[in-house]
Design a protein around this motif. Structure first.
Motif, PDB file in Angstrom:
ATOM      1  N   LEU A 103       0.833  -1.196   0.000  1.00 32.37           N
ATOM      2  CA  LEU A 103       0.000   0.000   0.000  1.00 32.37           C
ATOM      3  C   LEU A 103       0.872   1.251   0.000  1.00 32.37           C
ATOM      4  N   PHE A 104       1.890   1.260   0.852  1.00 33.00           N
ATOM      5  CA  PHE A 104       2.783   2.413   0.949  1.00 33.00           C
ATOM      6  C   PHE A 104       3.575   2.607  -0.338  1.00 33.00           C
ATOM      7  N   LEU A 105       3.927   1.487  -0.990  1.00 34.09           N
ATOM      8  CA  LEU A 105       4.709   1.550  -2.229  1.00 34.09           C
ATOM      9  C   LEU A 105       3.827   1.721  -3.460  1.00 34.09           C
ATOM     10  N   ARG A 106       2.523   1.943  -3.227  1.00 38.08           N
ATOM     11  CA  ARG A 106       1.556   2.198  -4.302  1.00 38.08           C
ATOM     12  C   ARG A 106       1.431   1.019  -5.260  1.00 38.08           C
ATOM     13  N   GLU A 107       1.357  -0.158  -4.675  1.00 38.79           N
ATOM     14  CA  GLU A 107       1.159  -1.373  -5.464  1.00 38.79           C
ATOM     15  C   GLU A 107      -0.132  -2.063  -5.038  1.00 38.79           C
ATOM     16  N   LYS A 108      -0.556  -3.043  -5.826  1.00 39.45           N
ATOM     17  CA  LYS A 108      -1.822  -3.716  -5.576  1.00 39.45           C
ATOM     18  C   LYS A 108      -1.572  -5.106  -4.992  1.00 39.45           C
ATOM     19  N   SER A 109      -2.220  -5.383  -3.852  1.00 34.67           N
ATOM     20  CA  SER A 109      -1.980  -6.660  -3.188  1.00 34.67           C
ATOM     21  C   SER A 109      -3.238  -7.521  -3.059  1.00 34.67           C
ATOM     22  N   GLU A 110      -4.373  -7.055  -3.638  1.00 35.27           N
ATOM     23  CA  GLU A 110      -5.622  -7.794  -3.416  1.00 35.27           C
ATOM     24  C   GLU A 110      -5.598  -9.205  -3.992  1.00 35.27           C
ATOM     25  N   HIS A 111      -4.794  -9.442  -5.034  1.00 34.09           N
ATOM     26  CA  HIS A 111      -4.696 -10.781  -5.607  1.00 34.09           C
ATOM     27  C   HIS A 111      -3.527 -11.570  -5.014  1.00 34.09           C
ATOM     28  N   PHE A 112      -2.784 -10.919  -4.129  1.00 36.15           N
ATOM     29  CA  PHE A 112      -1.639 -11.570  -3.488  1.00 36.15           C
ATOM     30  C   PHE A 112      -1.982 -11.984  -2.063  1.00 36.15           C
ATOM     31  N   LEU A 113      -2.582 -11.075  -1.309  1.00 36.47           N
ATOM     32  CA  LEU A 113      -3.041 -11.378   0.042  1.00 36.47           C
ATOM     33  C   LEU A 113      -4.558 -11.536  -0.010  1.00 36.47           C
ATOM     34  N   LYS A 114      -5.030 -12.769   0.007  1.00 37.56           N
ATOM     35  CA  LYS A 114      -6.456 -13.019  -0.145  1.00 37.56           C
ATOM     36  C   LYS A 114      -7.030 -13.670   1.103  1.00 37.56           C
ATOM     37  N   THR A 115      -8.283 -13.361   1.354  1.00 34.47           N
ATOM     38  CA  THR A 115      -9.000 -13.934   2.490  1.00 34.47           C
ATOM     39  C   THR A 115     -10.264 -14.598   1.976  1.00 34.47           C
ATOM     40  N   CYS A 116     -10.577 -15.756   2.506  1.00 33.64           N
ATOM     41  CA  CYS A 116     -11.787 -16.437   2.035  1.00 33.64           C
ATOM     42  C   CYS A 116     -12.333 -17.352   3.127  1.00 33.64           C
ATOM     43  N   LEU A 117     -13.532 -17.838   2.893  1.00 32.43           N
ATOM     44  CA  LEU A 117     -14.165 -18.823   3.757  1.00 32.43           C
ATOM     45  C   LEU A 117     -13.759 -20.221   3.295  1.00 32.43           C
ATOM     46  N   PRO A 118     -13.858 -21.224   4.160  1.00 32.07           N
ATOM     47  CA  PRO A 118     -13.408 -22.578   3.807  1.00 32.07           C
ATOM     48  C   PRO A 118     -14.074 -23.157   2.569  1.00 32.07           C
ATOM     49  N   GLU A 119     -15.341 -22.840   2.334  1.00 27.84           N
ATOM     50  CA  GLU A 119     -16.067 -23.460   1.229  1.00 27.84           C
ATOM     51  C   GLU A 119     -15.845 -22.770  -0.111  1.00 27.84           C
TER      52      GLU A 119
END
Length: 221
Positions: A103-119
């Motif tokens: 975020l600080f380096l103005r890059e995108k991490s949404e496809h790198f750090l992902k959160t999801c439910l087990p199913e």
């Protein structure tokens, strides 16, 4: 474990030649060299390649720089100011320092750090990253009691499961990038350059953006 260490040491040259020259898919390497994806062997392979202790070096620099990184994040949220504010509200020193880095380096991490439910079909479209699986509400990801596990994902395959925390996951993923001779994701090239050159100390020549961040860290000590 000593037997595995011995075999992996003996086959290092063969394995390295195969990986560098043939550039096999991660799924094929996983089938051919399954021990390479064990935590101890990731660290051992990284040492064979770089002569650097992966985890101790990474955590030493992270311990040193995390407080300064948090200070900088609080002063300037960068291009993702709202996301940074949310992250800082859920303060957890080392993990926050790492999550805030792109975020600080103005890059995108949404496809790198992902959160999801087990199913959920959680690895689809995930070329490289860290997956956090939570018990119920994704919005409460920063609640430690809600996290089921962290996993490393490469080419849509979970290659290491049940990693203890985000800093460890980041260090091990970096080790795998070297072990598998992979390129950094283009959208996170400065984040991984920061890990390589500041947190691991490999190659002192930094890009202007990373050098600027490094200088700011040294000035806030």
């Amino acid at each position: 474990m000593a037997f595995v260490d011995s075999k992996m040491e003996l086959t290092f040259s063969l394995r390295r030649k195969e990986i560098v020259e043939e550039e096999p898919l991660v799924a094929d390497i996983l089938k051919q060299w399954p021990a390479l994806f064990l935590e101890d062997q990731i660290c051992a392979e990284f040492y064979r390649i770089t002569q650097t202790n992966l985890k101790s070096t990474f955590f030493s620099y992270l311990d040193e720089y995390a407080p300064q990184m948090i200070k900088l994040y609080r002063v300037r949220g960068g291009a993702h100011e709202d996301d940074m504010k949310t992250l800082l509200d859920q303060f957890d020193n080392q993990a926050t320092a790492l999550e805030g880095l792109p975020l600080f380096l103005r890059e995108k991490s949404e496809h790198f750090l992902k959160t999801c439910l087990p199913e959920e079909n959680h690895t689809k479209g995930m070329k490289m990253g860290i997956l956090t699986i939570v018990e119920d509400d994704v919005a409460t990801i920063h609640s430690n009691t809600n996290v089921r596990c962290l996993s490393l994902v490469l080419e849509e395959h979970i290659v290491l499961d049940n990693v203890q925390d985000l800093p460890t996951a980041m260090a091990l993923l970096f080790g795998l990038i070297y072990a598998l001779n992979m390129n950094y994701p283009k959208e996170l090239k400065y984040t991984f350059e920061m890990i390589q050159k500041v947190f691991i100390g490999l190659d002192p020549q930094c890009s202007a953006r990373v050098q600027s961040f490094k200088n700011k860290l040294l000035m806030t000590k």
